[in-house]
Scaffold this motif. Sequence first.
Motif, PDB file in Angstrom:
ATOM      1  N   HIS A   1       5.696  -7.306  10.436  1.00 32.30           N
ATOM      2  CA  HIS A   1       6.074  -6.187  11.040  1.00 32.30           C
ATOM      3  C   HIS A   1       7.388  -5.883  11.217  1.00 32.30           C
ATOM      4  CE1 HIS A   1       5.296  -2.570  13.137  1.00 32.30           C
ATOM      5  NE2 HIS A   1       6.402  -3.102  14.244  1.00 32.30           N
TER       6      HIS A   1
ATOM      7  N   THR B   1       4.329  -2.463   8.232  1.00 35.32           N
ATOM      8  CA  THR B   1       3.413  -3.654   8.421  1.00 35.32           C
ATOM      9  C   THR B   1       3.006  -3.960   7.171  1.00 35.32           C
ATOM     10  OG1 THR B   1       2.850  -3.060  10.692  1.00 35.32           O
ATOM     11  CG2 THR B   1       1.352  -4.735   9.713  1.00 35.32           C
ATOM     12  N   ARG B   2       2.778  -5.463   6.744  1.00 30.97           N
ATOM     13  CA  ARG B   2       2.267  -5.677   5.566  1.00 30.97           C
ATOM     14  C   ARG B   2       1.513  -7.138   5.927  1.00 30.97           C
ATOM     15  NH1 ARG B   2       6.209  -7.016   0.635  1.00 30.97           N
ATOM     16  NH2 ARG B   2       5.686  -4.897   0.395  1.00 30.97           N
TER      17      ARG B   2
ATOM     18  N   ASN C   1       0.479  -8.627  -2.098  1.00 25.10           N
ATOM     19  CA  ASN C   1       0.945  -7.783  -0.757  1.00 25.10           C
ATOM     20  C   ASN C   1       0.187  -6.493  -0.728  1.00 25.10           C
ATOM     21  OD1 ASN C   1       3.123  -9.647  -0.131  1.00 25.10           O
ATOM     22  ND2 ASN C   1       4.275  -8.694  -2.021  1.00 25.10           N
ATOM     23  N   TYR C   2      -0.236  -6.370   0.483  1.00 25.86           N
ATOM     24  CA  TYR C   2      -0.952  -5.305   0.861  1.00 25.86           C
ATOM     25  C   TYR C   2      -0.171  -4.530   2.137  1.00 25.86           C
ATOM     26  CZ  TYR C   2      -4.353  -1.743   2.039  1.00 25.86           C
ATOM     27  OH  TYR C   2      -5.079  -0.302   1.943  1.00 25.86           O
ATOM     28  N   ASP C   3       0.153  -3.310   1.915  1.00 23.29           N
ATOM     29  CA  ASP C   3       1.061  -2.584   3.129  1.00 23.29           C
ATOM     30  C   ASP C   3      -0.032  -1.718   4.022  1.00 23.29           C
ATOM     31  OD1 ASP C   3       3.414  -3.626   2.165  1.00 23.29           O
ATOM     32  OD2 ASP C   3       3.655  -1.877   0.781  1.00 23.29           O
TER      33      ASP C   3
ATOM     34  N   TYR D   1       0.225 -10.552   3.729  1.00 19.60           N
ATOM     35  CA  TYR D   1       0.358 -10.995   2.242  1.00 19.60           C
ATOM     36  C   TYR D   1      -0.342 -12.559   2.138  1.00 19.60           C
ATOM     37  CZ  TYR D   1       3.798 -13.683   5.259  1.00 19.60           C
ATOM     38  OH  TYR D   1       4.182 -14.816   6.242  1.00 19.60           O
TER      39      TYR D   1
ATOM     40  N   PHE E   1       0.202   0.903  -2.109  1.00 16.16           N
ATOM     41  CA  PHE E   1       0.046  -0.144  -1.106  1.00 16.16           C
ATOM     42  C   PHE E   1      -0.258  -1.635  -1.566  1.00 16.16           C
ATOM     43  CE2 PHE E   1      -1.882   4.066  -0.100  1.00 16.16           C
ATOM     44  CZ  PHE E   1      -1.187   4.444   0.811  1.00 16.16           C
TER      45      PHE E   1
END
Length: 373
Positions: A371, A324-325, A317-319, A327, A289
């Motif tokens: 998204h 949906t991410r 970056n974090y998913d 950043y 993630f």
Amino acid sequence: MKRKLTATLLGVVAAIVGSSQAHAQSSVTLYGVLDEFIGYQSAKVGGKSTSLYALGNNGEMTSRWGLRGSEDLGGGYRVTFDLESGFDPGTGKLQNQYRFFDRQAWLGIAAPYGEFRFGRQNTPMFAWSGNMDAFGAATYGSGYNDFANWLARVDNDISYISPKWANTQVELHYSVGGQPGTLAGNAVYQAGAQTAWGPVYLAAAYLNAANATATNRVQEIMAGGNIDYGWGKIYFGYFRANEIISDTTGNALSNPAGKYDPSVGPVSNTPGNWHSTYSLSADYRFSPFLSAGIGYAFLKDSSSLGDNASQMSAIVNYDLSKKTRVYGVVSHLNNANGAQYKMTGASVTTGSFLTPDAGQSETGVQVGIRHLF
């Protein structure tokens, strides 16, 4: 006897039609992207230190919606199409006011030996650039995107996309210029190839665009790729173009609202004046993630102006899910001599960037959410 023969023939025809209809399956998919960010930029503008705080659009990807579909004709043949429109979610406006499907609008025929497409299409350079940059060739942090600014898409384009042979795929494009008495005036020619071998991905593309009289041409070359080392990737990219106005825009092609308009055609350039962009970046996956990356890009101006530039950046970056991410990006850009390069993101949106004075540096910070649907 004639009645029996007629009945038999009708039965065969009905069977063929019924079989054809049974195989003719079609599908249409609605898809899209929503991308918004809070941005900060600082630069000297008009001789004064200026700061910009903005709620911007299109940081990591350009916001868009589209319809993609196909119809199975049987025997390995399909009809394909894609209609795609960009917009700014902050205002709800079309990103490109003079056309509705500004991003893609093409119809194609796919066969076992490849696919032919006709209409407004993405260039190989645009489609593959994200594979050469830890920033996806977008955000404030992508010096590769800020300096190179390849032609993203072309109108009236006829393309051939080959099947994959030994993990390698080839694309050929010819854009009809629409000039009376010539096939070369305002025409755009493209060729590209991409390949993947284990952890290594490589791609190269070439573009040649003529003015209305075919007396002057803009030429662009892209090459690069990435290597997956297990916990992330190392990216490398190169771009070269014979442009003279790229000190501020990065593009010698008429490019209103970030979209090429072939009715205007390429502007002039000076023979021998080339701008070359070199980019090296890498990312590291802390988990499925969470990932972080850093990058450096340098632009060399071969003209007597010496309008060089460089940029250093970092991204996280974090998913939150598969679609949906969130950043975050921090970046610093240095211009030399008369260069006025700026940080633009995935696509230019009015009010979300500053253009520094000639030779002045720029600092940028982005925090955004993206998204997919």
